[in-house]
Design a protein around this motif. Structure first.
Motif, PDB file in Angstrom:
ATOM      1  N   PHE A  88      75.962  77.134  65.689  1.00 53.29           N
ATOM      2  CA  PHE A  88      75.965  76.121  64.639  1.00 53.29           C
ATOM      3  C   PHE A  88      77.118  75.173  64.975  1.00 53.29           C
ATOM      4  O   PHE A  88      78.261  75.384  64.576  1.00 53.29           O
ATOM      5  N   LEU A  91      79.630  73.741  62.485  1.00 55.41           N
ATOM      6  CA  LEU A  91      80.459  74.680  61.733  1.00 55.41           C
ATOM      7  C   LEU A  91      81.624  75.119  62.619  1.00 55.41           C
ATOM      8  O   LEU A  91      81.535  75.064  63.846  1.00 55.41           O
ATOM      9  N   TRP A  98      81.111  83.877  59.834  1.00 51.16           N
ATOM     10  CA  TRP A  98      81.007  84.118  58.388  1.00 51.16           C
ATOM     11  C   TRP A  98      79.538  84.167  57.968  1.00 51.16           C
ATOM     12  O   TRP A  98      79.109  85.069  57.247  1.00 51.16           O
ATOM     13  N   VAL A  99      78.765  83.168  58.418  1.00 45.33           N
ATOM     14  CA  VAL A  99      77.366  83.107  57.995  1.00 45.33           C
ATOM     15  C   VAL A  99      76.551  84.247  58.588  1.00 45.33           C
ATOM     16  O   VAL A  99      75.485  84.574  58.073  1.00 45.33           O
ATOM     17  N   TRP A 115      78.853  85.500  48.404  1.00 41.93           N
ATOM     18  CA  TRP A 115      78.451  84.114  48.633  1.00 41.93           C
ATOM     19  C   TRP A 115      79.550  83.115  48.279  1.00 41.93           C
ATOM     20  O   TRP A 115      79.638  82.049  48.852  1.00 41.93           O
TER      21      TRP A 115
ATOM     22  N   TRP B 156      83.137  72.847  45.892  1.00 42.54           N
ATOM     23  CA  TRP B 156      83.512  74.246  46.001  1.00 42.54           C
ATOM     24  C   TRP B 156      82.407  75.047  46.702  1.00 42.54           C
ATOM     25  O   TRP B 156      82.671  75.871  47.586  1.00 42.54           O
ATOM     26  N   LEU B 157      81.154  74.733  46.354  1.00 43.99           N
ATOM     27  CA  LEU B 157      80.025  75.393  47.017  1.00 43.99           C
ATOM     28  C   LEU B 157      80.077  75.136  48.518  1.00 43.99           C
ATOM     29  O   LEU B 157      79.869  76.035  49.333  1.00 43.99           O
ATOM     30  N   ASP B 158      80.366  73.886  48.869  1.00 44.00           N
ATOM     31  CA  ASP B 158      80.421  73.475  50.259  1.00 44.00           C
ATOM     32  C   ASP B 158      81.428  74.296  51.057  1.00 44.00           C
ATOM     33  O   ASP B 158      81.237  74.544  52.228  1.00 44.00           O
ATOM     34  N   ARG B 159      82.494  74.689  50.389  1.00 43.49           N
ATOM     35  CA  ARG B 159      83.552  75.414  51.075  1.00 43.49           C
ATOM     36  C   ARG B 159      83.356  76.935  51.043  1.00 43.49           C
ATOM     37  O   ARG B 159      84.097  77.674  51.670  1.00 43.49           O
ATOM     38  N   SER B 160      82.367  77.368  50.283  1.00 39.20           N
ATOM     39  CA  SER B 160      82.113  78.805  50.196  1.00 39.20           C
ATOM     40  C   SER B 160      81.194  79.226  51.339  1.00 39.20           C
ATOM     41  O   SER B 160      80.715  78.398  52.106  1.00 39.20           O
ATOM     42  N   ARG B 161      80.941  80.499  51.415  1.00 33.28           N
ATOM     43  CA  ARG B 161      80.019  80.993  52.437  1.00 33.28           C
ATOM     44  C   ARG B 161      78.629  80.400  52.211  1.00 33.28           C
ATOM     45  O   ARG B 161      77.919  80.066  53.160  1.00 33.28           O
ATOM     46  N   ALA B 162      78.252  80.253  50.933  1.00 28.46           N
ATOM     47  CA  ALA B 162      76.934  79.691  50.624  1.00 28.46           C
ATOM     48  C   ALA B 162      76.770  78.317  51.274  1.00 28.46           C
ATOM     49  O   ALA B 162      75.720  78.007  51.841  1.00 28.46           O
ATOM     50  N   ALA B 164      78.328  77.142  53.923  1.00 30.94           N
ATOM     51  CA  ALA B 164      78.221  77.282  55.374  1.00 30.94           C
ATOM     52  C   ALA B 164      76.816  77.731  55.760  1.00 30.94           C
ATOM     53  O   ALA B 164      76.258  77.271  56.767  1.00 30.94           O
ATOM     54  N   VAL B 165      76.227  78.607  54.928  1.00 28.60           N
ATOM     55  CA  VAL B 165      74.872  79.076  55.221  1.00 28.60           C
ATOM     56  C   VAL B 165      73.863  77.927  55.098  1.00 28.60           C
ATOM     57  O   VAL B 165      72.985  77.766  55.944  1.00 28.60           O
ATOM     58  N   ARG B 167      74.388  74.810  55.636  1.00 26.58           N
ATOM     59  CA  ARG B 167      74.547  73.956  56.810  1.00 26.58           C
ATOM     60  C   ARG B 167      74.017  74.633  58.073  1.00 26.58           C
ATOM     61  O   ARG B 167      73.462  73.966  58.963  1.00 26.58           O
ATOM     62  N   ALA B 168      74.198  75.946  58.150  1.00 30.02           N
ATOM     63  CA  ALA B 168      73.688  76.667  59.322  1.00 30.02           C
ATOM     64  C   ALA B 168      72.170  76.525  59.401  1.00 30.02           C
ATOM     65  O   ALA B 168      71.610  76.260  60.461  1.00 30.02           O
TER      66      ALA B 168
END
Ligand code: ATP
Ligand code: MG
Lengths: 249, 303
Positions: A88, A91, A98-99, A115, B156-162, B164-165, B167-168
């Motif tokens: 990615f 990222l 992390w993901v 999450w 805040w969501l953007d910076r959380s793992r959620a 990143a997921v 965006r992945a």
């Protein structure tokens, strides 16, 4: 741990994988070699569930996983790297790991924490993984900006982040220099010694011969040989496949 | 002054609309359904305050939930298709919503007045703000509090793992799947969050315009929704805000004096902006430069 029974995949008329039987045991590195286009990557893709089987069976830890979607196979403990690196890129190194924290154990975490929270143990795991793959100094770098060898390492690390018991490595040494290949060799051994099962696809003969416990050889989608590195090396069929003799047996 | 307050309302509501598309775009999906969710939010919130006599905040919450639920339901079939097919499918959905409201009549008698949506004539007399004595300034402040809350939540969501997921998945679905991410769940969640936000935006829109009709929620609005985050860039939520200010404040209002020529220049300027800044007005590089600017001098602590 992993058993392939008569694994078959046809793409139109192309028999990419044609009735392959294969077993990978815990704590073992199985080398999978073969000429270009012999079906090695397709085998890995089938084990990961990227496309449906034409026929055959994939048993993992005694269960048939042939129909499971890819992400559930990861949760059960199968992780992979790609022949053409697929990180990615936008990222950071840290976020890439992390993901990928998707093992069954990691999924059982409190979802809010998993999450949205900082996640103490998740953080420690990533830190340790970064150390092991010698990427700690790059943790905040964008994955797309890494050097080629680092990208290969990060992909390996990302696969490891899901705490797999079976690792599928598709040509992890491609494009690496000698020093990097030595480090890769050492890492594969370390992981094997923890009991992980590793399927290693590799064109780099020295690496496979040195690190693999057993080697299987594919040609035109079929398994033509299997055995210890020495046995395989001296197998006339294998020599023929690699030298491209027109009069195949 | 009223002009600027009006503009502030438009920019605030369109920022919500743009942010709803931003969430979906993060996962790599181009959705033209956002205007449909916005319309649902507008009608639901309007009906709750006008016909059921609710107060605004609970009405907005329900409109967000309804839009979010519809987005979730639409997400499952829609996200099976990709790229252009998704654009077509979501456009069709948006038009279906618009046509639904074109035909939707539900009125009650209130004194000598009939209230409620009335098909093609639209839904008039959504008079919550004047009836409750809100001044235009009050409305503007309310809108911007909501915008700030939504932006903070997304930041805040953007910076959380959620984040990143999300965006992945947007970057490489195959790699995401192979890393154990359930991409269907992620895409549907993004769509649902987008629906929630569009629902709030639509609900507010209905109340400050006091009169909504199907024609306002057509393809043009859907295109604006998606244009904001694309023009603003996906590196963070402020890009979308910046793009809304640029388009609504500068291009549409600032160039009004040009009459019909405006539309031509409008298209041209967006193309120009995208060429000069292909990753959006506020790309990752600019963000980092800004951060450095603000943190310089107070960061000798050595990492
Ligand atoms: N998605 C696909 N669609 C159609 N044909 C495919 C697809 N993937 C692989 N093939 C074909 O299947 C055969 C086996 O390909 P595969 O990538 O598995 O070979 P490989 O052993 O990994 O080769 P290499 O050493 O070059 O990586 C090839 O003939 C290839 O063209
Ligand atoms: Mg291959």
């Amino acid at each position: 741990m992993l058993e392939l029974h008569r694994l078959t995949k046809h793409f139109g008329g192309v028999r990419a994988v044609d009735g392959v039987d294969l077993i990978v045991n815990p704590g073992e590195v199985l080398g999978l070699i073969g000429p270009n286009g012999s079906g090695k990557s397709t085998t890995v893709n089938l084990i990961c569930g990227l496309f449906p089987l034409t026929s055959g069976l994939i048993m993992f830890k005694g269960e048939d996983i042939s129909a499971l979607p890819p992400h559930e196979r990861v949760t059960r403990g199968i992780a992979r790297t790609f022949q053409n690196i697929r990180l990615f890129g936008q990222l950071t190194v840290w976020q890439n790991l992390w993901v990928a924290q998707n093992s069954a154990e990691q999924r059982r975490q409190n979802p809010v924490r998993r999450w949205f929270g900082g996640g103490g143990s998740a953080r420690e795991d990533i830190g340790r993984t970064l150390e092991f793959f010698d990427l700690a100094h790059k943790r905040d770098e964008l994955a797309g900006n890494l050097a080629f060898g680092e990208q290969r390492r990060l992909e390996f690390a990302r696969a490891f982040a899901a705490k797999p018991v079976l690792l599928l490595l598709d040509e992890p040494a491609a494009g690496m220099n000698a020093e990097e290949i030595d480090q890769l060799d050492a890492r594969i051994r370390t992981l094997r010694d923890t009991g992980m099962a590793i399927l290693l696809i590799e064109h780099h003969v020295e690496l496979v011969m040195s690190v693999a416990d057993r080697i299987a050889v594919l040609n035109f989608g079929q398994k033509i040989a299997e055995g210890s590195p020495a046995e395989v090396q001296n197998n006339p069929l294998v020599r023929e496949a690699y030298l491209g003799t027109a009069t195949a047996a | 002054m009223d002009f600027y307050l009006g503009l502030a309302q438009i920019i605030g509501v369109h920022t919500l609309l743009g942010l709803s598309a931003y969430c979906v775009l993060l996962t790599g999906q181009v959705s033209l359904a956002q205007a449909g969710f916005f319309a649902i939010g507008a009608y639901v919130a309007g009906m709750l305050t006008v016909l059921a006599g609710w107060s605004l905040v609970p009405a907005l919450l329900i409109s967000a939930l309804v839009s979010g639920a519809v987005a979730c339901a639409v997400g499952f079939p829609a996200l099976r298709v990709k790229g252009l097919m998704l654009v077509v499918a979501t456009t069709a959905f948006g038009e279906a919503v618009r046509l639904f409201f074109f035909n939707f009549t539900y009125q009650i008698q209130a004194g000598n007045l009939k209230l409620g949506p009335h098909g093609g004539e639209g839904f008039r007399q959504i008079r919550y703000f004047p009836e409750n004595g809100w001044s235009t300034l009050d409305v503007v402040i309310f809108i911007w509090i909501v915008v700030a809350l939504v932006m903070a939540a997304l930041w805040w969501l953007d910076r959380s793992r959620a984040g990143a997921v999300l965006r992945a998945v947007g970057e490489d679905e195959l790699a995401a799947q192979s890393s154990g991410i359930n991409i269907t769940a992620v895409k549907v969640s993004a769509m649902t969050i987008g629906g929630l936000i569009a629902g709030i935006g639509g609900g507010i829109f209905a109340h400050y315009t006091t009169h909504i009709e199907h024609i306002q929620f057509g393809v043009v609005l859907a295109t604006f929704a998606i244009a904001y985050p694309i023009l603003g860039g996906l590196s963070n939520v402020f890009g979308t805000l910046l793009a809304v200010i640029f388009i609504q404040g500068f291009l549409i209002e600032g160039l009004r004096f040009m009459g019909d020529w405006r539309n031509l220049l409008f298209g041209g300027l967006i193309v120009l902006a995208m060429n000069i800044r292909p990753r959006g007005l506020l790309d990752a590089g600019t963000t980092r430069a800004l951060k450095r600017l603000f943190s310089s001098g107070k960061e000798p602590s050595g990492a």
